[in-house]
Design a protein around this motif. Structure first.
Motif, PDB file in Angstrom:
ATOM      1  N   LEU A  72      13.944  -4.413   9.519  1.00 41.59           N
ATOM      2  CA  LEU A  72      12.576  -4.314  10.045  1.00 41.59           C
ATOM      3  C   LEU A  72      11.772  -3.240   9.299  1.00 41.59           C
ATOM      4  O   LEU A  72      10.602  -3.455   8.960  1.00 41.59           O
ATOM      5  CB  LEU A  72      12.591  -4.006  11.543  1.00 41.59           C
ATOM      6  N   VAL A  73      12.405  -2.100   9.029  1.00 39.76           N
ATOM      7  CA  VAL A  73      11.696  -1.038   8.311  1.00 39.76           C
ATOM      8  C   VAL A  73      11.355  -1.513   6.893  1.00 39.76           C
ATOM      9  O   VAL A  73      10.247  -1.300   6.399  1.00 39.76           O
ATOM     10  CB  VAL A  73      12.530   0.266   8.277  1.00 39.76           C
ATOM     11  N   ALA A  74      12.295  -2.224   6.283  1.00 38.38           N
ATOM     12  CA  ALA A  74      12.059  -2.730   4.922  1.00 38.38           C
ATOM     13  C   ALA A  74      10.881  -3.716   4.903  1.00 38.38           C
ATOM     14  O   ALA A  74      10.126  -3.773   3.938  1.00 38.38           O
ATOM     15  CB  ALA A  74      13.322  -3.400   4.385  1.00 38.38           C
ATOM     16  N   ILE A  75      10.711  -4.469   5.989  1.00 34.94           N
ATOM     17  CA  ILE A  75       9.594  -5.405   6.070  1.00 34.94           C
ATOM     18  C   ILE A  75       8.280  -4.663   6.331  1.00 34.94           C
ATOM     19  O   ILE A  75       7.226  -5.030   5.816  1.00 34.94           O
ATOM     20  CB  ILE A  75       9.858  -6.447   7.187  1.00 34.94           C
ATOM     21  N   THR A  76       8.361  -3.596   7.118  1.00 36.60           N
ATOM     22  CA  THR A  76       7.148  -2.853   7.504  1.00 36.60           C
ATOM     23  C   THR A  76       6.432  -2.272   6.299  1.00 36.60           C
ATOM     24  O   THR A  76       5.198  -2.288   6.238  1.00 36.60           O
ATOM     25  CB  THR A  76       7.524  -1.702   8.463  1.00 36.60           C
ATOM     26  N   ILE A  77       7.195  -1.758   5.325  1.00 40.90           N
ATOM     27  CA  ILE A  77       6.563  -1.038   4.208  1.00 40.90           C
ATOM     28  C   ILE A  77       5.605  -1.933   3.409  1.00 40.90           C
ATOM     29  O   ILE A  77       4.418  -1.632   3.311  1.00 40.90           O
ATOM     30  CB  ILE A  77       7.645  -0.366   3.322  1.00 40.90           C
ATOM     31  N   PRO A  78       6.069  -3.079   2.879  1.00 44.02           N
ATOM     32  CA  PRO A  78       5.111  -3.947   2.154  1.00 44.02           C
ATOM     33  C   PRO A  78       4.010  -4.487   3.055  1.00 44.02           C
ATOM     34  O   PRO A  78       2.874  -4.698   2.601  1.00 44.02           O
ATOM     35  CB  PRO A  78       5.980  -5.077   1.608  1.00 44.02           C
ATOM     36  N   SER A  79       4.331  -4.681   4.335  1.00 41.30           N
ATOM     37  CA  SER A  79       3.339  -5.200   5.268  1.00 41.30           C
ATOM     38  C   SER A  79       2.178  -4.224   5.426  1.00 41.30           C
ATOM     39  O   SER A  79       1.001  -4.592   5.332  1.00 41.30           O
ATOM     40  CB  SER A  79       4.025  -5.458   6.612  1.00 41.30           C
ATOM     41  N   LEU A  80       2.502  -2.935   5.627  1.00 37.91           N
ATOM     42  CA  LEU A  80       1.452  -1.920   5.765  1.00 37.91           C
ATOM     43  C   LEU A  80       0.688  -1.752   4.457  1.00 37.91           C
ATOM     44  O   LEU A  80      -0.519  -1.529   4.449  1.00 37.91           O
ATOM     45  CB  LEU A  80       2.048  -0.578   6.192  1.00 37.91           C
ATOM     46  N   ARG A  81       1.406  -1.901   3.343  1.00 38.34           N
ATOM     47  CA  ARG A  81       0.744  -1.775   2.040  1.00 38.34           C
ATOM     48  C   ARG A  81      -0.369  -2.812   1.895  1.00 38.34           C
ATOM     49  O   ARG A  81      -1.464  -2.515   1.427  1.00 38.34           O
ATOM     50  CB  ARG A  81       1.793  -1.962   0.940  1.00 38.34           C
ATOM     51  N   ILE A  82      -0.095  -4.042   2.309  1.00 45.04           N
ATOM     52  CA  ILE A  82      -1.112  -5.099   2.235  1.00 45.04           C
ATOM     53  C   ILE A  82      -2.270  -4.794   3.188  1.00 45.04           C
ATOM     54  O   ILE A  82      -3.436  -4.978   2.851  1.00 45.04           O
ATOM     55  CB  ILE A  82      -0.495  -6.482   2.565  1.00 45.04           C
ATOM     56  N   LEU A  83      -1.935  -4.269   4.368  1.00 42.55           N
ATOM     57  CA  LEU A  83      -2.979  -3.938   5.344  1.00 42.55           C
ATOM     58  C   LEU A  83      -3.945  -2.901   4.757  1.00 42.55           C
ATOM     59  O   LEU A  83      -5.163  -3.057   4.818  1.00 42.55           O
ATOM     60  CB  LEU A  83      -2.331  -3.405   6.622  1.00 42.55           C
ATOM     61  N   TYR A  84      -3.391  -1.848   4.152  1.00 41.51           N
ATOM     62  CA  TYR A  84      -4.254  -0.812   3.564  1.00 41.51           C
ATOM     63  C   TYR A  84      -5.047  -1.371   2.388  1.00 41.51           C
ATOM     64  O   TYR A  84      -6.210  -1.046   2.198  1.00 41.51           O
ATOM     65  CB  TYR A  84      -3.428   0.413   3.139  1.00 41.51           C
ATOM     66  N   PHE A  85      -4.399  -2.227   1.611  1.00 47.28           N
ATOM     67  CA  PHE A  85      -5.077  -2.845   0.464  1.00 47.28           C
ATOM     68  C   PHE A  85      -6.290  -3.644   0.928  1.00 47.28           C
ATOM     69  O   PHE A  85      -7.367  -3.584   0.329  1.00 47.28           O
ATOM     70  CB  PHE A  85      -4.088  -3.751  -0.277  1.00 47.28           C
ATOM     71  N   SER A  86      -6.132  -4.355   2.039  1.00 48.07           N
ATOM     72  CA  SER A  86      -7.237  -5.194   2.520  1.00 48.07           C
ATOM     73  C   SER A  86      -8.351  -4.358   3.139  1.00 48.07           C
ATOM     74  O   SER A  86      -9.475  -4.821   3.272  1.00 48.07           O
ATOM     75  CB  SER A  86      -6.723  -6.229   3.514  1.00 48.07           C
ATOM     76  N   GLU A  87      -8.035  -3.123   3.515  1.00 48.02           N
ATOM     77  CA  GLU A  87      -9.059  -2.304   4.170  1.00 48.02           C
ATOM     78  C   GLU A  87      -9.711  -1.317   3.216  1.00 48.02           C
ATOM     79  O   GLU A  87     -10.608  -0.571   3.608  1.00 48.02           O
ATOM     80  CB  GLU A  87      -8.448  -1.565   5.363  1.00 48.02           C
ATOM     81  N   THR A  88      -9.243  -1.271   1.971  1.00 46.13           N
ATOM     82  CA  THR A  88      -9.828  -0.351   1.004  1.00 46.13           C
ATOM     83  C   THR A  88     -10.763  -1.143   0.099  1.00 46.13           C
ATOM     84  O   THR A  88     -10.316  -1.959  -0.707  1.00 46.13           O
ATOM     85  CB  THR A  88      -8.713   0.314   0.160  1.00 46.13           C
TER      86      THR A  88
END
Ligand code: CU
Length: 245
Positions: A72-88
């Protein structure tokens, strides 16, 4: 795979991530299936008449807790990365403001002569050949290709959600709030989306149709649209209607 063709940087990243997750999900499912099959065969009443009285196995319990946590932690990292990418939003070249209403969308182009118009679904009885039922609208959004566009979302009544799968955008339009996202479409074409927040009886009837055109044709459309809207006139707002192909 299995998603619409990605035409924005955000959707490309989401698609890549989706394809990785698919492997993870498949591997977990196969592993669980093999364990179950093993138990069915090895420990049924016939094969194993005298059951073991064990009720704890500390090592096993730690493993089956820690391994899923790691996954789950391994999935969270790329997931949050995409979220920040979409908000920047970097160096947006223009802004598209989207307002959700019961039950249609309003669009504004503050950087292009402040064009604004409403976009209603084409009802079944008026749908023409080649038009998608429940997806086609009277006034399509027209945007230029290869242009970074800031999308601002709000609503006038209840919460709506502006979602266009090929763009990787699915963001709530909330009254009294301004949510932001960005798109940079790399391929000329027509893209469709739908309101994705249950907003009342017309929720399924406020689709989104986006026409992505070359920069030259967009400039042409802006000129035509400015005139049309200034005259408060007809429904000539799609690119095709002002002389496009
Ligand atoms: Cu809605």
């Amino acid at each position: 795979m299995m998603t619409q063709e990605a035409v924005t940087p955000i959707m490309s990243k989401m698609t890549e991530f989706h394809d990785i997750l698919l492997v993870v999900i498949f591997a977990v499912s196969v592993f669980v299936f093999i364990l179950l099959a093993y138990v069915f065969v090895k420990f049924n009443a016939k094969a194993n008449p005298v059951p073991s009285k064990n009720s704890h196995n500390t090592l096993l319990e730690i493993v089956w807790t820690v391994v899923p946590v790691i996954i789950l932690v391994a999935i969270t990292i790329p997931s949050l990365r995409i979220l920040y990418f979409s908000e920047t939003i970097e160096d947006a070249e223009m802004t598209l403001k989207v307002t959700g209403n019961q039950w249609y969308w309003s669009y504004q182009y503050p950087d292009n002569g402040d064009i604004s118009f409403d976009s209603y679904m084409i009802p079944d009885e008026e749908i023409g050949p080649g038009q998608f039922r429940l997806l086609e609208v009277d006034n399509r959004i027209v945007i230029p290709v290869d242009t970074t566009i800031r999308v601002q979302l709000t609503a006038s009544d209840v919460i709506h959600n502006w979602a266009v799968p090929a763009f990787g955008v699915k963001l709530d339009a909330v009254p009294g709030r301004l949510n932001e996202n960005w798109i940079r479409v790399k391929k000329i074409g027509t893209y469709y989306g739908q309101c994705s927040e249950l907003c009342g009886v017309g929720h399924g009837f406020m689709p989104i149709a986006v026409e992505v055109v070359s920069k030259e044709n967009f400039a042409l459309w802006v000129e035509g649209a400015k005139k049309e809207f200034a005259e408060g006139g007809s429904q000539v707002k799609t690119y095709a209607a002002v002389g496009g192909n």
